[in-house]
Design a protein around this motif. Sequence first.
Motif, PDB file in Angstrom:
ATOM      1  N   SER A 213      12.238   4.851   8.804  1.00 44.82           N
ATOM      2  CA  SER A 213      11.909   4.475  10.509  1.00 44.82           C
ATOM      3  C   SER A 213      10.565   4.536  10.642  1.00 44.82           C
ATOM      4  N   LYS A 214       9.755   5.442   9.472  1.00 45.13           N
ATOM      5  CA  LYS A 214       8.417   5.515   8.974  1.00 45.13           C
ATOM      6  C   LYS A 214       7.064   4.785   7.796  1.00 45.13           C
ATOM      7  N   SER A 215       9.186   4.344   6.722  1.00 46.76           N
ATOM      8  CA  SER A 215       7.985   3.439   5.732  1.00 46.76           C
ATOM      9  C   SER A 215       7.492   4.578   4.864  1.00 46.76           C
ATOM     10  N   SER A 216       7.757   5.792   5.111  1.00 45.96           N
ATOM     11  CA  SER A 216       7.489   7.071   4.024  1.00 45.96           C
ATOM     12  C   SER A 216       8.125   7.784   3.155  1.00 45.96           C
ATOM     13  N   VAL A 217       7.658   8.186   2.497  1.00 43.24           N
ATOM     14  CA  VAL A 217       9.393   9.072   1.188  1.00 43.24           C
ATOM     15  C   VAL A 217       7.874  10.562   1.149  1.00 43.24           C
ATOM     16  N   TYR A 218       8.493  11.456   1.103  1.00 45.71           N
ATOM     17  CA  TYR A 218       7.770  12.831   1.346  1.00 45.71           C
ATOM     18  C   TYR A 218       8.072  14.045   0.013  1.00 45.71           C
ATOM     19  N   LEU A 219       8.043  15.246  -0.032  1.00 46.16           N
ATOM     20  CA  LEU A 219       8.058  15.794  -1.342  1.00 46.16           C
ATOM     21  C   LEU A 219       8.078  17.170  -0.842  1.00 46.16           C
ATOM     22  N   GLN A 220       8.518  17.615  -0.641  1.00 53.63           N
ATOM     23  CA  GLN A 220       8.526  19.827  -0.015  1.00 53.63           C
ATOM     24  C   GLN A 220       8.752  20.463  -1.593  1.00 53.63           C
ATOM     25  N   MET A 221       7.430  20.901  -1.509  1.00 58.38           N
ATOM     26  CA  MET A 221       7.027  22.010  -2.525  1.00 58.38           C
ATOM     27  C   MET A 221       7.410  23.516  -2.631  1.00 58.38           C
ATOM     28  N   ASN A 222       8.005  24.060  -2.565  1.00 55.14           N
ATOM     29  CA  ASN A 222       8.558  25.571  -2.098  1.00 55.14           C
ATOM     30  C   ASN A 222       8.112  26.745  -3.604  1.00 55.14           C
TER      31      ASN A 222
ATOM     32  N   GLN B 293       0.481  -1.473   0.100  1.00 50.03           N
ATOM     33  CA  GLN B 293      -0.250  -0.100   0.373  1.00 50.03           C
ATOM     34  C   GLN B 293       1.073   0.860   0.121  1.00 50.03           C
ATOM     35  N   LEU B 294       0.619   2.100  -0.531  1.00 53.07           N
ATOM     36  CA  LEU B 294       0.968   3.333  -0.809  1.00 53.07           C
ATOM     37  C   LEU B 294       0.004   4.305  -0.797  1.00 53.07           C
ATOM     38  N   VAL B 295       0.068   5.179   0.105  1.00 51.99           N
ATOM     39  CA  VAL B 295      -0.735   6.699   0.509  1.00 51.99           C
ATOM     40  C   VAL B 295      -0.401   7.931   0.574  1.00 51.99           C
ATOM     41  N   GLU B 296      -0.772   9.019  -0.574  1.00 54.91           N
ATOM     42  CA  GLU B 296      -0.428   9.995  -0.309  1.00 54.91           C
ATOM     43  C   GLU B 296      -1.194  10.915   1.011  1.00 54.91           C
ATOM     44  N   THR B 297      -0.725  11.721   1.238  1.00 55.18           N
ATOM     45  CA  THR B 297      -1.815  12.689   1.581  1.00 55.18           C
ATOM     46  C   THR B 297      -0.465  14.385   1.272  1.00 55.18           C
ATOM     47  N   GLY B 298      -1.323  15.463   2.168  1.00 52.13           N
ATOM     48  CA  GLY B 298      -1.018  16.226   1.821  1.00 52.13           C
ATOM     49  C   GLY B 298      -1.181  17.679   0.665  1.00 52.13           C
ATOM     50  N   GLY B 299      -2.114  16.996  -0.358  1.00 54.68           N
ATOM     51  CA  GLY B 299      -2.322  18.323  -0.983  1.00 54.68           C
ATOM     52  C   GLY B 299      -3.623  19.033  -0.944  1.00 54.68           C
ATOM     53  N   GLY B 300      -3.587  19.924  -1.443  1.00 58.17           N
ATOM     54  CA  GLY B 300      -4.618  21.213  -1.491  1.00 58.17           C
ATOM     55  C   GLY B 300      -4.611  22.260  -2.083  1.00 58.17           C
ATOM     56  N   LEU B 301      -5.226  23.043  -1.984  1.00 60.57           N
ATOM     57  CA  LEU B 301      -4.882  24.986  -2.763  1.00 60.57           C
ATOM     58  C   LEU B 301      -4.204  25.134  -2.145  1.00 60.57           C
ATOM     59  N   VAL B 302      -3.241  25.824  -2.571  1.00 62.34           N
ATOM     60  CA  VAL B 302      -2.044  26.849  -2.061  1.00 62.34           C
ATOM     61  C   VAL B 302      -1.606  28.025  -3.908  1.00 62.34           C
ATOM     62  N   GLN B 303      -1.535  29.186  -2.956  1.00 62.79           N
ATOM     63  CA  GLN B 303      -1.457  29.965  -3.840  1.00 62.79           C
ATOM     64  C   GLN B 303       0.036  30.275  -4.473  1.00 62.79           C
ATOM     65  N   PRO B 304       0.433  30.689  -5.980  1.00 58.49           N
ATOM     66  CA  PRO B 304       1.546  30.897  -6.169  1.00 58.49           C
ATOM     67  C   PRO B 304       2.451  31.677  -4.946  1.00 58.49           C
ATOM     68  N   GLY B 305       3.863  30.857  -5.452  1.00 58.68           N
ATOM     69  CA  GLY B 305       5.341  31.282  -4.430  1.00 58.68           C
ATOM     70  C   GLY B 305       5.295  30.198  -2.913  1.00 58.68           C
ATOM     71  N   LYS B 306       3.839  29.926  -2.019  1.00 55.94           N
ATOM     72  CA  LYS B 306       3.925  29.424  -1.106  1.00 55.94           C
ATOM     73  C   LYS B 306       4.414  27.822  -1.065  1.00 55.94           C
ATOM     74  N   SER B 307       4.462  27.754  -0.148  1.00 51.12           N
ATOM     75  CA  SER B 307       4.721  25.747   0.262  1.00 51.12           C
ATOM     76  C   SER B 307       3.998  24.647   0.566  1.00 51.12           C
ATOM     77  N   LEU B 308       4.406  23.673   0.006  1.00 50.64           N
ATOM     78  CA  LEU B 308       3.281  22.368   0.591  1.00 50.64           C
ATOM     79  C   LEU B 308       3.972  21.096   0.217  1.00 50.64           C
ATOM     80  N   LYS B 309       3.914  20.554   1.538  1.00 51.40           N
ATOM     81  CA  LYS B 309       4.708  19.286   1.774  1.00 51.40           C
ATOM     82  C   LYS B 309       4.246  17.753   1.675  1.00 51.40           C
ATOM     83  N   LEU B 310       4.673  16.983   0.461  1.00 51.53           N
ATOM     84  CA  LEU B 310       3.371  15.862   0.294  1.00 51.53           C
ATOM     85  C   LEU B 310       3.899  14.450   1.114  1.00 51.53           C
ATOM     86  N   THR B 311       3.544  14.022   1.657  1.00 43.29           N
ATOM     87  CA  THR B 311       3.825  12.463   2.585  1.00 43.29           C
ATOM     88  C   THR B 311       2.516  11.773   2.161  1.00 43.29           C
ATOM     89  N   CYS B 312       4.032  10.290   1.436  1.00 39.23           N
ATOM     90  CA  CYS B 312       4.102   9.177   0.547  1.00 39.23           C
ATOM     91  C   CYS B 312       4.082   8.061   2.087  1.00 39.23           C
TER      92      CYS B 312
END
Lengths: 107, 120
Positions: B77-86, B3-22
């Motif tokens: 340790s959390k079996s997770s991968v992240y995507l930091q988007m700036n 199983q792989l489950v992505e979270t963290g998406g949403g609506l964000v303004q240009p120039g802002k940041s968001l971090k996704l987790t899988c």
Amino acid sequence: DIQMTQSPSSMSASLGDRVTITCQASQDIGNNLIWFQQKPGKSPRPMIYYATNLANGVPSRFSGSRSGSDYSLTISSLESEDMADYHCLQYKQYPYTFGAGTKLELK
Amino acid sequence: EVQLVETGGGLVQPGKSLKLTCATSGFTFSTAWMHWVRQSPEKRLEWIARIKDKSNNYATDYVESVKGRFTISRDDSKSSVYLQMNSLKEEDTATYYCTTPEGTGYFDFWGPGTMVTVSS
């Protein structure tokens, strides 16, 4: 970067038809190509890997072939469940690159 | 079951940041190379980043369009991968998937995706 030129972008076909979709690689990718099927609202599903190998659980009517820099996905006899988007992916070198996709619809 | 489950998406303004987790389970995450792929509203798929495992020094690769703005990382340790988007741009609007070739070698495992919309 390696460019993958996929054609056609869309096509309509009848049940039972033989259908072929092609991706042309701009550089040598060996056989490092995957064909994915994607249905609406779903994640991509690999159908063919290493250009010619059938992925787990994929019906035998699907096949992959290579001629030079041209890679093809063929469905030998189209079934209704095959209506989907198809994408090729080269994984020879980074950045990995996809074709633009083919939308397969029922005529 | 993998199983792989992505979270963290949403609506964000240009120039802002968001971090996704899988978050993953069902396979040996610590040795898996993990990838992020995104799909535009026009349904075009784009590979964007990969992180290798510890034995390969967690080496990363990115597509040019996100270099310097996105960072892929992992926590074994959390079996997770992240995507930091700036510095997000409107063209980053897409559904973001994590995937891995672990096991079969050909990206058999995907999450359901998380949607990111960049708009003012």
